[in-house]
Motif scaffolding. Structure first.
Motif, PDB file in Angstrom:
ATOM      1  N   ARG A  31      -3.625  12.489 -10.222  1.00  0.00           N
ATOM      2  CA  ARG A  31      -3.152  11.258  -9.605  1.00  0.00           C
ATOM      3  C   ARG A  31      -3.132  10.182 -10.675  1.00  0.00           C
ATOM      4  O   ARG A  31      -3.952  10.161 -11.575  1.00  0.00           O
ATOM      5  CB  ARG A  31      -4.080  10.812  -8.485  1.00  0.00           C
ATOM      6  N   GLN A  51       0.822  -1.204   0.000  1.00  0.00           N
ATOM      7  CA  GLN A  51       0.000   0.000   0.000  1.00  0.00           C
ATOM      8  C   GLN A  51       0.859   1.258   0.000  1.00  0.00           C
ATOM      9  O   GLN A  51       0.552   2.232  -0.691  1.00  0.00           O
ATOM     10  CB  GLN A  51      -0.936   0.008   1.209  1.00  0.00           C
ATOM     11  N   LYS A  52       1.948   1.234   0.768  1.00  0.00           N
ATOM     12  CA  LYS A  52       2.855   2.395   0.793  1.00  0.00           C
ATOM     13  C   LYS A  52       3.483   2.623  -0.576  1.00  0.00           C
ATOM     14  O   LYS A  52       3.597   3.756  -1.033  1.00  0.00           O
ATOM     15  CB  LYS A  52       3.948   2.187   1.838  1.00  0.00           C
ATOM     16  N   LYS A  53       3.907   1.534  -1.227  1.00  0.00           N
ATOM     17  CA  LYS A  53       4.499   1.665  -2.555  1.00  0.00           C
ATOM     18  C   LYS A  53       3.504   2.253  -3.538  1.00  0.00           C
ATOM     19  O   LYS A  53       3.833   3.130  -4.331  1.00  0.00           O
ATOM     20  CB  LYS A  53       4.983   0.301  -3.063  1.00  0.00           C
ATOM     21  N   HIS A  54       2.273   1.767  -3.475  1.00  0.00           N
ATOM     22  CA  HIS A  54       1.242   2.256  -4.386  1.00  0.00           C
ATOM     23  C   HIS A  54       0.962   3.741  -4.135  1.00  0.00           C
ATOM     24  O   HIS A  54       0.818   4.523  -5.073  1.00  0.00           O
ATOM     25  CB  HIS A  54      -0.040   1.443  -4.239  1.00  0.00           C
ATOM     26  N   LYS A  55       0.892   4.110  -2.880  1.00  0.00           N
ATOM     27  CA  LYS A  55       0.611   5.504  -2.523  1.00  0.00           C
ATOM     28  C   LYS A  55       1.753   6.410  -2.982  1.00  0.00           C
ATOM     29  O   LYS A  55       1.509   7.483  -3.530  1.00  0.00           O
ATOM     30  CB  LYS A  55       0.428   5.629  -1.010  1.00  0.00           C
ATOM     31  N   ASN A  56       2.994   5.973  -2.777  1.00  0.00           N
ATOM     32  CA  ASN A  56       4.139   6.775  -3.218  1.00  0.00           C
ATOM     33  C   ASN A  56       4.183   6.895  -4.736  1.00  0.00           C
ATOM     34  O   ASN A  56       4.529   7.937  -5.276  1.00  0.00           O
ATOM     35  CB  ASN A  56       5.446   6.179  -2.707  1.00  0.00           C
ATOM     36  N   LYS A  57       3.835   5.814  -5.409  1.00  0.00           N
ATOM     37  CA  LYS A  57       3.862   5.812  -6.865  1.00  0.00           C
ATOM     38  C   LYS A  57       2.779   6.723  -7.444  1.00  0.00           C
ATOM     39  O   LYS A  57       2.982   7.377  -8.463  1.00  0.00           O
ATOM     40  CB  LYS A  57       3.662   4.383  -7.376  1.00  0.00           C
ATOM     41  N   SER A  58       1.626   6.786  -6.793  1.00  0.00           N
ATOM     42  CA  SER A  58       0.528   7.577  -7.328  1.00  0.00           C
ATOM     43  C   SER A  58       0.798   9.076  -7.234  1.00  0.00           C
ATOM     44  O   SER A  58       0.171   9.866  -7.923  1.00  0.00           O
ATOM     45  CB  SER A  58      -0.785   7.230  -6.623  1.00  0.00           C
ATOM     46  N   TYR A  59       1.726   9.475  -6.377  1.00  0.00           N
ATOM     47  CA  TYR A  59       2.077  10.884  -6.253  1.00  0.00           C
ATOM     48  C   TYR A  59       3.501  11.169  -6.733  1.00  0.00           C
ATOM     49  O   TYR A  59       4.121  12.132  -6.324  1.00  0.00           O
ATOM     50  CB  TYR A  59       1.937  11.347  -4.806  1.00  0.00           C
TER      51      TYR A  59
END
Length: 117
Positions: A116, A92-100
């Motif tokens: 986004r 989830q952290k990777k996905h969140k960092n990637k989306s921004y």
């Protein structure tokens, strides 16, 4: 040296004791897992070298082994659930960092839009 059900039981008890030392805040999880794999390999070797008569006989160690194995499975499931939970959080952290990664996108004519992925 022939291996007996008692040897398997003793190795199972040692493995269970090791599993009971696990905590969710375990700093050295890699070391813990390495030792756990070693216990699993040693138990596997004992199981494969048990004489057929020892493995099939109805001796006193059979009931102890069943109880210990049940406890081992329970603790192993707890450790596995904890690891899977940590992997899910990391994902989830990777996905969140990637989306921004590029929050304003590519500028066109000096205009920025917040997008986004």
């Amino acid at each position: 040296m022939t291996l007996t059900a008692k040897d398997l039981y003793q190795k199972s008890v040692d493995m269970l004791a090791h599993l009971k030392t696990y905590s969710t805040t375990c700093e050295s999880r890699d070391v813990f897992i390495e030792q756990l794999n070693q216990f699993i390999d040693e138990r596997d070797q004992i199981i494969h070298h048990l004489p057929a008569s020892e493995a099939s006989s109805n001796n006193q160690w059979a009931a102890y082994l069943v109880d210990t194995d049940r406890d081992i499975r329970r603790y192993m499931n707890d450790v596995m659930a904890d690891i899977q939970s940590d992997r899910q959080v990391l994902k989830q952290k990777k996905h969140k960092n990637k989306s921004y990664a590029h929050p304003f996108g590519i500028s066109k004519d000096g205009m920025f839009l917040d997008q986004r992925k």
